[in-house]
Motif scaffolding. Structure first.
Motif, short mmCIF file in Angstrom:
data_model
loop_
_atom_site.label_atom_id
_atom_site.label_comp_id
_atom_site.label_asym_id
_atom_site.label_seq_id
_atom_site.Cartn_x
_atom_site.Cartn_y
_atom_site.Cartn_z
N MET A 139 0.85 -1.20 0.00
CA MET A 139 0.00 0.00 0.00
C MET A 139 0.88 1.24 0.00
SD MET A 139 -2.99 1.14 2.70
CE MET A 139 -1.83 1.51 4.01
N SER A 140 0.54 2.22 -0.80
CA SER A 140 1.32 3.44 -0.91
C SER A 140 1.24 4.25 0.38
CB SER A 140 0.81 4.29 -2.08
OG SER A 140 1.51 5.50 -2.16
N ARG A 141 2.35 4.82 0.78
CA ARG A 141 2.37 5.67 1.97
C ARG A 141 1.54 6.91 1.72
NH1 ARG A 141 8.24 7.61 3.92
NH2 ARG A 141 8.38 7.68 1.64
N ILE A 142 0.82 7.36 2.74
CA ILE A 142 0.03 8.58 2.66
C ILE A 142 0.87 9.72 3.22
CG2 ILE A 142 -2.06 9.78 3.40
CD1 ILE A 142 -2.55 7.49 1.44
N VAL A 143 0.94 10.81 2.48
CA VAL A 143 1.68 11.99 2.90
C VAL A 143 0.75 13.19 2.94
CG1 VAL A 143 3.81 11.06 1.89
CG2 VAL A 143 2.39 12.62 0.55
N PHE A 144 1.21 14.28 3.51
CA PHE A 144 0.41 15.50 3.59
C PHE A 144 1.11 16.60 2.81
CE2 PHE A 144 -0.71 19.59 5.40
CZ PHE A 144 -2.09 19.50 5.58
N VAL A 145 0.41 17.20 1.87
CA VAL A 145 0.97 18.30 1.07
C VAL A 145 -0.06 19.42 0.97
CG1 VAL A 145 1.97 19.00 -1.13
CG2 VAL A 145 2.34 16.68 -0.29
N ASN A 146 0.25 20.54 1.61
CA ASN A 146 -0.56 21.76 1.48
C ASN A 146 -2.06 21.51 1.60
OD1 ASN A 146 1.67 23.44 1.23
ND2 ASN A 146 1.77 23.19 -1.00
N GLY A 147 -2.44 20.90 2.71
CA GLY A 147 -3.85 20.76 3.03
C GLY A 147 -4.50 19.45 2.63
N ALA A 148 -3.77 18.56 1.96
CA ALA A 148 -4.37 17.32 1.48
C ALA A 148 -3.53 16.10 1.86
CB ALA A 148 -4.55 17.39 -0.04
N PHE A 149 -4.23 15.03 2.26
CA PHE A 149 -3.60 13.73 2.47
C PHE A 149 -3.69 12.97 1.16
CE2 PHE A 149 -5.03 15.01 6.68
CZ PHE A 149 -3.94 14.71 7.48
N VAL A 150 -2.52 12.61 0.60
CA VAL A 150 -2.50 11.96 -0.71
C VAL A 150 -1.49 10.82 -0.72
CG1 VAL A 150 -3.18 14.07 -1.95
CG2 VAL A 150 -0.75 13.59 -1.58
N PRO A 151 -1.67 9.84 -1.61
CA PRO A 151 -0.63 8.82 -1.77
C PRO A 151 0.68 9.47 -2.20
CG PRO A 151 -2.66 8.14 -2.84
CD PRO A 151 -2.84 9.58 -2.47
N GLU A 152 1.81 8.95 -1.72
CA GLU A 152 3.09 9.61 -1.98
C GLU A 152 3.40 9.75 -3.47
OE1 GLU A 152 6.77 7.31 -1.21
OE2 GLU A 152 5.46 5.84 -0.29
N ASP A 153 2.94 8.80 -4.31
CA ASP A 153 3.23 8.90 -5.73
C ASP A 153 2.34 9.92 -6.44
OD1 ASP A 153 0.94 7.41 -5.51
OD2 ASP A 153 1.63 5.72 -6.71
N GLU A 154 1.40 10.51 -5.72
CA GLU A 154 0.55 11.56 -6.28
C GLU A 154 0.88 12.93 -5.69
OE1 GLU A 154 -3.58 10.57 -5.96
OE2 GLU A 154 -3.27 8.51 -6.70
#
Length: 284
Positions: A1-16
């Protein structure tokens, strides 16, 4: 399962995950960061890390993108989504994106990025055997008390240590140790005194450092905050380092010279035990 990261207000899969190529953190290292350890799915020394984050941001005239409650909620959500029981949460705040220029306009919106790393900290094999370090000239900029992402020289120092068959490097300025590549440095003298460099612009004001020194004081251990040389370190009975990602880490060799009997000493071992016990009890 892809790691979930946080970027500028959104939790997204790391490859996105995406950030502008014009972000000043990418172009100018115009950014600060924090690393908070996780034990049993909870955050260690979180209040200290947030306080230091605010200090770093203030020194660079950079606004915080979220308030403290929001920051805690983001950390907890990331830990939960990624199932992190033991590891770290990395946080980075940049000044924001703007067409490349040394000067920047007022009112830039800062960027906020966080991600987790699962890591074996408590039962680290390295802690059981200890670190071998080399010494290297400290050629970093003069504001090491600000936790910026300007980490090229420490990275080069770490790689030089690896090239020479060691684990890490202790940096030296004017004949005295400043700190390790990503940690604060300590020795234990023959009378049992713990010695570590005093706080100034020359070193990072470690959050784990503050906790360990407080715990050492509570345990009636003698502490001196002053510079020390590599020669003094080599003649010490023990040496160790502290960092959020490794807690208390024994150092058993410096520039090829064994420290004490060449194995982790009792002071470092005890401080590591106390810190882990306290961190677990106080984690949020």
């Amino acid at each position: 399962m892809s790691r979930i990261v946080f970027v500028n207000g959104a939790f997204v899969p790391e490859d996105e995950a995406k950030i502008s190529i014009f972000d000043r953190g990418f172009l100018m290292a115009d950014a600060v960061y924090e690393v908070t350890s996780v034990l049993d799915g909870k955050l260690c020394d979180f209040a200290g890390h947030v306080a230091r984050l605010h200090r770093s941001l203030g020194e660079l005239g950079m606004p915080s993108p979220v308030n403290d409650d929001e920051l805690l909620a983001i950390h907890r959500e990331l830990v939960a989504r990624n199932g992190i029981e033991e590891g770290v949460v990395y946080l980075q705040v940049t000044r924001g994106a703007h067409d490349r220029d040394f000067a920047w306009p007022e009112g830039l919106k800062p960027s906020l990025v966080l991600f987790t790393q699962a890591r074996q900290i408590v039962t680290s094999p390295t802690a059981a055997k200890g670190l071998r370090v080399i010494s290297i000239d400290d050629l970093r900029w003069g504001r090491r008390d600000i936790k910026t992402v300007q980490l090229l020289y420490p990275s080069l120092a770490k790689m030089e240590a690896k090239r020479r068959g060691a684990d890490d490097a202790w940096m030296v300025m004017d004949g005295k140790v400043t700190e390790g590549t990503s940690n604060n440095a300590y020795i234990v003298t023959r009378d049992g005194t713990i010695v570590t460099r005093n706080l100034s612009n020359d070193i990072l004001h470690g959050i784990t450092r503050a906790s360990v020194l407080r715990l050492a004081s509570d345990a009636q251990m003698k502490i001196e905050e002053r510079p020390f040389s590599i020669a003094e370190a080599q003649a010490a009975t023990e040496a160790f380092s502290t960092a959020a990602s490794s807690f208390v880490m024994p150092v058993v060799e410096i520039d090829g010279v064994a420290i004490g009997d060449g194995s982790p000493g009792p002071v470092a071992r005890r401080l590591r035990e106390i810190y882990i016990e306290t961190a677990r009890a106080q984690a949020v």
